[in-house]
Design an enzyme around this catalytic site. Structure first.
Site, PDB file in Angstrom:
ATOM      1  N   HIS A   1     107.350  46.289  74.962  1.00 42.80           N
ATOM      2  CA  HIS A   1     107.219  46.664  76.374  1.00 42.80           C
ATOM      3  C   HIS A   1     105.765  46.852  76.757  1.00 42.80           C
ATOM      4  O   HIS A   1     104.920  47.149  75.920  1.00 42.80           O
ATOM      5  CB  HIS A   1     108.019  47.937  76.679  1.00 42.80           C
ATOM      6  CG  HIS A   1     107.639  49.120  75.836  1.00 42.80           C
ATOM      7  ND1 HIS A   1     108.100  49.310  74.552  1.00 42.80           N
ATOM      8  CD2 HIS A   1     106.822  50.161  76.093  1.00 42.80           C
ATOM      9  CE1 HIS A   1     107.595  50.420  74.061  1.00 42.80           C
ATOM     10  NE2 HIS A   1     106.803  50.961  74.964  1.00 42.80           N
ATOM     11  N   HIS A   4     103.260  48.898  79.534  1.00 42.25           N
ATOM     12  CA  HIS A   4     103.149  49.975  80.529  1.00 42.25           C
ATOM     13  C   HIS A   4     102.200  49.537  81.639  1.00 42.25           C
ATOM     14  O   HIS A   4     101.124  49.000  81.363  1.00 42.25           O
ATOM     15  CB  HIS A   4     102.509  51.227  79.905  1.00 42.25           C
ATOM     16  CG  HIS A   4     103.305  51.883  78.825  1.00 42.25           C
ATOM     17  ND1 HIS A   4     104.023  53.044  79.021  1.00 42.25           N
ATOM     18  CD2 HIS A   4     103.492  51.562  77.519  1.00 42.25           C
ATOM     19  CE1 HIS A   4     104.596  53.412  77.887  1.00 42.25           C
ATOM     20  NE2 HIS A   4     104.295  52.521  76.948  1.00 42.25           N
ATOM     21  N   VAL A  25     107.115  54.323  70.449  1.00 44.97           N
ATOM     22  CA  VAL A  25     108.309  55.135  70.213  1.00 44.97           C
ATOM     23  C   VAL A  25     109.558  54.261  70.352  1.00 44.97           C
ATOM     24  O   VAL A  25     110.480  54.342  69.545  1.00 44.97           O
ATOM     25  CB  VAL A  25     108.355  56.326  71.210  1.00 44.97           C
ATOM     26  CG1 VAL A  25     109.662  57.097  71.062  1.00 44.97           C
ATOM     27  CG2 VAL A  25     107.155  57.248  70.993  1.00 44.97           C
ATOM     28  N   ILE A  41     110.629  57.085  82.848  1.00 43.18           N
ATOM     29  CA  ILE A  41     111.306  58.354  83.139  1.00 43.18           C
ATOM     30  C   ILE A  41     110.402  59.574  82.861  1.00 43.18           C
ATOM     31  O   ILE A  41     110.639  60.664  83.385  1.00 43.18           O
ATOM     32  CB  ILE A  41     112.649  58.419  82.365  1.00 43.18           C
ATOM     33  CG1 ILE A  41     113.644  59.323  83.042  1.00 43.18           C
ATOM     34  CG2 ILE A  41     112.425  58.783  80.923  1.00 43.18           C
ATOM     35  CD1 ILE A  41     115.035  59.207  82.453  1.00 43.18           C
TER      36      ILE A  41
HETATM   37  P1  AMP Z   1     106.025  53.828  73.884  1.00 43.19           P
HETATM   38  O1  AMP Z   1     105.394  55.108  73.442  1.00 43.19           O
HETATM   39  O2  AMP Z   1     105.009  52.773  74.217  1.00 43.19           O
HETATM   40  O3  AMP Z   1     107.110  53.349  72.944  1.00 43.19           O
HETATM   41  O4  AMP Z   1     106.685  54.183  75.280  1.00 43.19           O
HETATM   42  C1  AMP Z   1     108.040  54.299  75.548  1.00 43.19           C
HETATM   43  C2  AMP Z   1     108.153  54.721  77.002  1.00 43.19           C
HETATM   44  O5  AMP Z   1     109.499  54.589  77.389  1.00 43.19           O
HETATM   45  C3  AMP Z   1     107.742  56.185  77.253  1.00 43.19           C
HETATM   46  O6  AMP Z   1     106.692  56.224  78.212  1.00 43.19           O
HETATM   47  C4  AMP Z   1     109.020  56.815  77.767  1.00 43.19           C
HETATM   48  O7  AMP Z   1     108.779  57.757  78.783  1.00 43.19           O
HETATM   49  C5  AMP Z   1     109.799  55.615  78.300  1.00 43.19           C
HETATM   50  N1  AMP Z   1     111.248  55.806  78.310  1.00 43.19           N
HETATM   51  C6  AMP Z   1     112.024  56.208  77.278  1.00 43.19           C
HETATM   52  N2  AMP Z   1     113.311  56.264  77.657  1.00 43.19           N
HETATM   53  C7  AMP Z   1     113.346  55.858  78.953  1.00 43.19           C
HETATM   54  C8  AMP Z   1     114.384  55.709  79.918  1.00 43.19           C
HETATM   55  N3  AMP Z   1     115.672  55.963  79.612  1.00 43.19           N
HETATM   56  N4  AMP Z   1     114.065  55.290  81.160  1.00 43.19           N
HETATM   57  C9  AMP Z   1     112.783  55.025  81.479  1.00 43.19           C
HETATM   58  N5  AMP Z   1     111.757  55.147  80.625  1.00 43.19           N
HETATM   59  C10 AMP Z   1     112.033  55.564  79.375  1.00 43.19           C
END
Ligand code: AMP
Ligand code: ZN
Length: 138
Positions: A102, A104, A97, A34
């Protein structure tokens, strides 16, 4: 399924919050980030809630990476990208976060001005490297 009621990705899996799904099967899900770093930035997750690399079982990890590969090839072809980063943060210090494991997939184009792994100019001394090896391997 292992689930955490407070986890945003678990809510995406159960569809209680919406997402733009690219691929889904019984064990894994791929959806658009997002806050995309680039066009087509995708997140791939297991449907079970594992917090990080250390929690996800090996068989689940290998199945997840089959999907990472499949979706990467799809993005490569359809978005005509020049390349892509596969990136995976573990623990807060590394920028994690969302505490649901997950991966990317970040599409890249030549000279797109996005991030690049920072490689310091200062080469390590051999003794420093040996010392680190000793600590890790002992
Ligand atoms: P990380 O910093 O590796 O934990 O990345 C978490 C990722 O999740 C970030 O790039 C956010 O933009 C993405 N994210 C968080 N909430 C959502 C959501 N509701 N839909 C899609 N992506 C999300
Ligand atoms: Zn979760």
């Amino acid at each position: 399924m292992i689930k955490d009621d407070k986890c945003i990705f678990c809510k995406i899996i159960e569809k209680s919050i919406p997402s733009k799904i690219l691929f889904e099967n019984d064990k894994n899900l791929a959806f658009l980030d997002i806050f995309p770093v680039s066009k087509g930035h995708t997140i791939v997750i297991p449907k079970n809630h594992y917090k990080n690399l250390e929690e996800i079982p090996n068989n689940a990890l290998s199945e997840l990476f089959e999907i990472v590969k499949k979706v990467s090839i799809l993005i490569h072809k359809k978005l005509k990208v020049d390349g892509y980063n596969i990136l995976q943060n573990n623990f807060r210090a590394a920028g994690q976060v969302v505490n649901h494991y997950h991966v990317h997939i970040i599409p890249r184009w030549n000279e797109d001005g996005k991030f690049k792994l920072y490689i310091p100019k200062k080469q390590a001394k051999e003794e420093e490297l040996n010392q680190i090896l000793r600590i890790i391997k002992e």
